[in-house]
Scaffold this motif. Structure first.
Motif, PDB file in Angstrom:
ATOM      1  N   ILE A  79      -1.944  17.194   2.131  1.00  0.00           N
ATOM      2  CA  ILE A  79      -1.669  18.038   0.961  1.00  0.00           C
ATOM      3  C   ILE A  79      -2.018  17.293  -0.316  1.00  0.00           C
ATOM      4  N   LEU A  80      -1.655  16.009  -0.328  1.00  0.00           N
ATOM      5  CA  LEU A  80      -1.942  15.212  -1.527  1.00  0.00           C
ATOM      6  C   LEU A  80      -3.438  15.142  -1.814  1.00  0.00           C
ATOM      7  N   GLU A  81      -4.226  15.136  -0.759  1.00  0.00           N
ATOM      8  CA  GLU A  81      -5.675  15.121  -0.982  1.00  0.00           C
ATOM      9  C   GLU A  81      -6.097  16.337  -1.791  1.00  0.00           C
ATOM     10  N   ALA A  82      -5.574  17.490  -1.399  1.00  0.00           N
ATOM     11  CA  ALA A  82      -5.889  18.711  -2.143  1.00  0.00           C
ATOM     12  C   ALA A  82      -5.316  18.637  -3.552  1.00  0.00           C
ATOM     13  N   VAL A  83      -4.091  18.104  -3.648  1.00  0.00           N
ATOM     14  CA  VAL A  83      -3.429  18.059  -4.956  1.00  0.00           C
ATOM     15  C   VAL A  83      -4.154  17.101  -5.905  1.00  0.00           C
ATOM     16  N   VAL A  84      -4.568  15.951  -5.367  1.00  0.00           N
ATOM     17  CA  VAL A  84      -5.279  14.984  -6.215  1.00  0.00           C
ATOM     18  C   VAL A  84      -6.560  15.611  -6.773  1.00  0.00           C
ATOM     19  N   ILE A  85      -7.294  16.270  -5.883  1.00  0.00           N
ATOM     20  CA  ILE A  85      -8.517  16.948  -6.333  1.00  0.00           C
ATOM     21  C   ILE A  85      -8.188  17.986  -7.393  1.00  0.00           C
ATOM     22  N   THR A  86      -7.139  18.763  -7.130  1.00  0.00           N
ATOM     23  CA  THR A  86      -6.757  19.813  -8.075  1.00  0.00           C
ATOM     24  C   THR A  86      -6.330  19.218  -9.416  1.00  0.00           C
ATOM     25  N   VAL A  87      -5.514  18.165  -9.354  1.00  0.00           N
ATOM     26  CA  VAL A  87      -5.006  17.583 -10.598  1.00  0.00           C
ATOM     27  C   VAL A  87      -6.154  16.989 -11.427  1.00  0.00           C
TER      28      VAL A  87
ATOM     29  N   MET B 152       0.841  -1.204   0.000  1.00  0.00           N
ATOM     30  CA  MET B 152       0.000   0.000   0.000  1.00  0.00           C
ATOM     31  C   MET B 152       0.872   1.247   0.000  1.00  0.00           C
ATOM     32  N   GLY B 153       0.545   2.146  -0.849  1.00  0.00           N
ATOM     33  CA  GLY B 153       1.288   3.400  -0.890  1.00  0.00           C
ATOM     34  C   GLY B 153       0.485   4.508  -0.243  1.00  0.00           C
ATOM     35  N   ILE B 154       1.146   5.636  -0.120  1.00  0.00           N
ATOM     36  CA  ILE B 154       0.510   6.771   0.538  1.00  0.00           C
ATOM     37  C   ILE B 154      -0.705   7.266  -0.263  1.00  0.00           C
ATOM     38  N   LEU B 155      -0.598   7.091  -1.589  1.00  0.00           N
ATOM     39  CA  LEU B 155      -1.673   7.551  -2.461  1.00  0.00           C
ATOM     40  C   LEU B 155      -2.968   6.776  -2.196  1.00  0.00           C
ATOM     41  N   LYS B 156      -2.788   5.516  -1.822  1.00  0.00           N
ATOM     42  CA  LYS B 156      -3.941   4.669  -1.504  1.00  0.00           C
ATOM     43  C   LYS B 156      -4.696   5.240  -0.307  1.00  0.00           C
ATOM     44  N   VAL B 157      -3.924   5.675   0.695  1.00  0.00           N
ATOM     45  CA  VAL B 157      -4.523   6.273   1.880  1.00  0.00           C
ATOM     46  C   VAL B 157      -5.273   7.545   1.483  1.00  0.00           C
ATOM     47  N   VAL B 158      -4.605   8.327   0.630  1.00  0.00           N
ATOM     48  CA  VAL B 158      -5.199   9.580   0.161  1.00  0.00           C
ATOM     49  C   VAL B 158      -6.507   9.311  -0.590  1.00  0.00           C
ATOM     50  N   MET B 159      -6.426   8.361  -1.516  1.00  0.00           N
ATOM     51  CA  MET B 159      -7.603   8.089  -2.349  1.00  0.00           C
ATOM     52  C   MET B 159      -8.758   7.545  -1.523  1.00  0.00           C
ATOM     53  N   SER B 160      -8.437   6.686  -0.555  1.00  0.00           N
ATOM     54  CA  SER B 160      -9.526   6.123   0.239  1.00  0.00           C
ATOM     55  C   SER B 160     -10.144   7.196   1.131  1.00  0.00           C
ATOM     56  N   ASN B 161      -9.301   8.136   1.569  1.00  0.00           N
ATOM     57  CA  ASN B 161      -9.849   9.265   2.323  1.00  0.00           C
ATOM     58  C   ASN B 161     -10.814  10.079   1.479  1.00  0.00           C
ATOM     59  N   LEU B 162     -10.380  10.336   0.247  1.00  0.00           N
ATOM     60  CA  LEU B 162     -11.234  11.099  -0.671  1.00  0.00           C
ATOM     61  C   LEU B 162     -12.498  10.311  -0.983  1.00  0.00           C
ATOM     62  N   GLY B 163     -12.317   9.001  -1.154  1.00  0.00           N
ATOM     63  CA  GLY B 163     -13.457   8.141  -1.458  1.00  0.00           C
ATOM     64  C   GLY B 163     -14.460   8.114  -0.321  1.00  0.00           C
TER      65      GLY B 163
END
Ligand SMILES: Nc1ncnc2c1ncn2[C@@H]1O[C@H](COP(=O)(O)OP(=O)(O)O)[C@@H](O)[C@H]1O
Ligand SMILES: [Mg+2]
Lengths: 233, 448
Positions: free
Chosen positions: B369-377, B1-12
């Motif tokens: 921060i990645l949560e914001a960045v993922v949404i922005t991207v 599991m990478g950090i992005l997975k944590v980010v994505m599941s949070n967003l999800g």
């Protein structure tokens, strides 16, 4: 495994200084299983947090596995926690957005010592050990309390920690389920030669430990009989 | 599991608010990109189209209107000038090239413009058929060469015959003579015959190569066709023939005047003359001379000067639009901020737990921060597609309405900066909530 020397912890509150801990010397041997008892507010949680390095003692030395925890830098403490300590909380504290499997993988992400495949393999094995193979992809909210705490146990073992700190792990679970969860935890610790320090109130559990420590016996900051007035919650 | 997975599941886990904030970013970026593309394309188009000529000579009035109506075939012409003005200019040694333009009627809202082959030629000895895709260039009165969009959309092909409808038409943004200003009606030769259908039958003899400008929407014919259509029977030969022969333009006029109840001008006129001059000094003296002539009143407008003014207006408009688009982006960034902040209360506990499990401060900072960045991207990606699509769609309307060609399906300079700016804003909107969790003392948010 754990050595505490001249530990003091003082909190600043509105009513002035509050000395919570004052321990001259205390030691836990490797592989020991300790039941830590004492009334509410007697500093049990604080002690666990000092051992794990989350809370810094006001004074004194904390040595875990030959590491001077109190001297570690912040990032080193994080690494130390990720690699050496397994934490189990009273209210489980699983991450709700992650599945059971992912929750178990989380400490491995923080320790950063396994690739994704290994992480998944280890997490599956651990969930198998806590008898949750059929719940891998369930989110915590879809699990029973007993199941949630079993996930938490698997998570605590994720990085092959050699010290597990459990703060009233069965406090939020009914008696029979709590007993099963406890059995599981104790057996896994024995099998893996993991040191266990577990805070508990329950008489039932105390009897299952070879060593029971009343914090008031080592903590000079509080005397038996005083806690009701001084440490009322 | 990478950090992005944590980010994505949070967003999800916060699907609804994640989707909303993503959409708000996407809308902002769509606007920014579309405005960027359209304003750049308009700018380029304007410069490109006005490029060839130094000066436009036309009736006295608004210089802007003169240039819009002649160079861009946009808006109604001011009126007419005497053909004599052209004769003089064509002979003037300060002029290297003079192109006559006579705006005639329209066919299905495509303007019929009378001019000669020099309009299409860069050099004097160029083969005129180089600009012709099919057929040939016109030679006789009544023959027309059509822009490629006229062929495509207007359904005209070689050999087709048609009769023009009165007025310049509004297909290229002009309006019919019915809407003519009162002050222009004095010089308007068609003032009294608004509903008159002209008898001159045009025949399509050629189709132009795509020019990617307004010319694609124009029907070109000899100047004499336009006169003919307005009953100025100058000649049935084209200008090329009489130009060297000292042709008498007015001889047939009298007779015709009696045949019609309508008032017609009694001498050939032009709408405008496109001028290339020898040098700037010659042009300046020429302008003074033209405008001083009281017998044949006319104005001379420098294309560059008017264009600069136009582009400034365009630039100001684009600027206002840009400011609005940036406001929408800032609102989007704020919505990311608010969404993250409002989830921070519950997230604090998660962050505290992660810290207890050994996550470093930097890891939890990165996660938020990645949560914001993922949404922005994601918002940016949707916005880029949306912006190009919107610009393409508006561009097609613009092309039809104003003849300005917008290639929205390419990278436009400035998109990179726009994307980076938006990304920075997204980053900033994640940084503030991230710093609040960064400072979180883990034990404070864990109840035991
Ligand atoms: N961050 C803190 N700031 C101030 N006082 C604290 C803090 N954490 C704990 N305490 C106090 O320290 C005492 C010991 O608390 P704790 O270690 O949680 O006891 P226990 O776990 O035995 O119930 C309590 O009186 C509590 O109010
Ligand atoms: Mg406690």
């Amino acid at each position: 495994m754990i050595t505490l020397k001249n530990i003091e912890k003082t909190y600043h509150s509105t009513e002035g200084l509050l000395k919570v801990l004052d321990i001259d010397f205390y030691q836990v041997a490797k592989g020991d299983q300790i039941a830590l008892v004492g009334p509410s507010g007697s500093g049990k949680t604080t002690l666990l947090n000092i051992i794990s390095g989350v809370v810094a003692p006001t004074a004194g030395e904390v040595i875990v596995d030959d590491i001077r925890v109190d001297l570690l830098k912040e990032e080193e403490k994080d690494k130390f926690r990720a690699e050496k300590i397994g934490y189990i909380f009273q209210s489980f504290h699983l991450i709700n957005s992650l599945t059971a499997l992912e929750n178990v993988m989380l400490p491995m992400l923080f320790a950063a010592n396994k690739d994704k495949k290994q992480q998944q393999m280890v997490a599956k094995e651990l969930l198998d050990k806590v008898k949750l193979s059929h719940r891998l992809n369930h989110k915590p909210t879809n699990l029973s309390r007993g199941e949630q705490q079993r996930v938490a146990i698997a998570r605590a073992l994720a990085n092959e920690a050699n010290l597990i700190l459990a703060d009233e792990p069965t406090g939020n679970i009914d008696y029979t389920t709590g007993m099963k969860v406890f059995d599981l935890l104790q057996n896994l610790c024995v099998k893996n030669n993991v040191t266990l320090v577990m805070v508990t109130h329950s008489q039932e559990f105390k009897s299952r430990f070879s060593k029971v420590v009343d914090i008031r016996d080592i903590n000079k900051a509080i005397k038996i009989g005083e806690e009701a007035t001084q440490w009322e919650f | 599991m990478g950090i992005l997975k944590v980010v994505m599941s949070n967003l999800g886990n916060r699907r609804f608010s994640s989707a909303l904030t993503t959409i708000s970013v996407a809308i902002g970026v769509t606007l920014l990109i579309a405005i960027l593309i359209l304003s750049s394309a308009l700018y380029q188009g304007a410069v490109f189209q006005g490029g060839g000529y130094d000066m436009i000579v036309g009736p006295k009035g608004s210089a802007t209107q003169l240039i819009l109506s002649t160079v861009f075939h946009y808006e109604v012409p001011i009126g007419n000038i005497d053909y004599e003005v052209f004769r003089k200019l064509a002979a003037d040694e300060r002029v290297t090239k003079a192109i006559p333009l006579a705006l005639g009627d329209n066919y299905r809202n495509y303007r019929i413009v009378g001019t000669d082959s020099t309009y299409f030629m860069e050099k004097e000895d160029e083969n005129i058929n180089g600009v012709i895709a099919t057929g040939r260039f016109y030679e006789e009165v009544g023959e027309v060469v059509i822009g490629h969009m006229v062929a495509e959309r207007g359904g005209l092909k070689i050999g087709d015959k048609f009769v023009g409808a009165h007025g310049v038409g509004d297909g290229i943004g002009g309006c019919s003579h019915d809407h003519h200003n009162e002050d222009t009606s004095a010089t308007d030769p068609h003032h009294n015959d608004t509903h008159h259908a002209h008898d001159l039958e045009y025949i399509v003899v050629g189709i132009l190569e795509p020019q990617n400008n307004t010319d694609d929407y124009i029907i070109f014919t000899p100047v004499e066709s336009v006169w003919e259509a307005h009953d100025i029977h100058a000649s049935h030969q084209t200008y090329y023939h009489y130009k060297n022969e000292g042709y008498h333009l007015q001889e047939e006029h009298e007779e015709h005047h009696e045949h019609h109840e309508h008032h017609h001008v009694d001498k050939p006129e032009l709408t405008a003359i496109l001028i290339q001059g020898r040098d700037i000094v010659s042009l300046a003296t020429l302008k003074t001379a033209i405008e001083a002539d009281t017998h044949y009143p006319a104005q001379a407008a420098f294309v560059a000067v008017v264009l600069r003014q136009l582009l400034k207006v365009l630039g100001d408009g684009a600027m206002v639009a840009n400011v609005l688009a940036y406001i929408s982006i800032i609102i989007a960034a704020l919505s990311i901020l608010i969404s993250l902040m409002s989830s921070m209360a519950e997230r604090r506990k998660d962050v505290a737990v992660m810290r207890m499990l050994g996550a470093s401060k930097n890891k939890v900072l990165t996660i938020v921060i990645l949560e914001a960045v993922v949404i922005t991207v994601i918002g940016i990606l949707i916005g880029i597609i949306g912006g190009h699509t919107l610009a393409h769609w508006i561009g097609r309307h613009l092309q039809h309405a104003a003849g300005i060609y917008v290639n929205a399906l390419q990278y436009w300079q400035g998109e990179g900066i726009t994307v980076i700016t938006v990304l920075m804003l997204g980053l900033l909107s994640g940084l503030i909530p991230a710093l609040t969790v960064y400072r979180t003392e883990p034990t404070k948010f864990i109840d035991n």
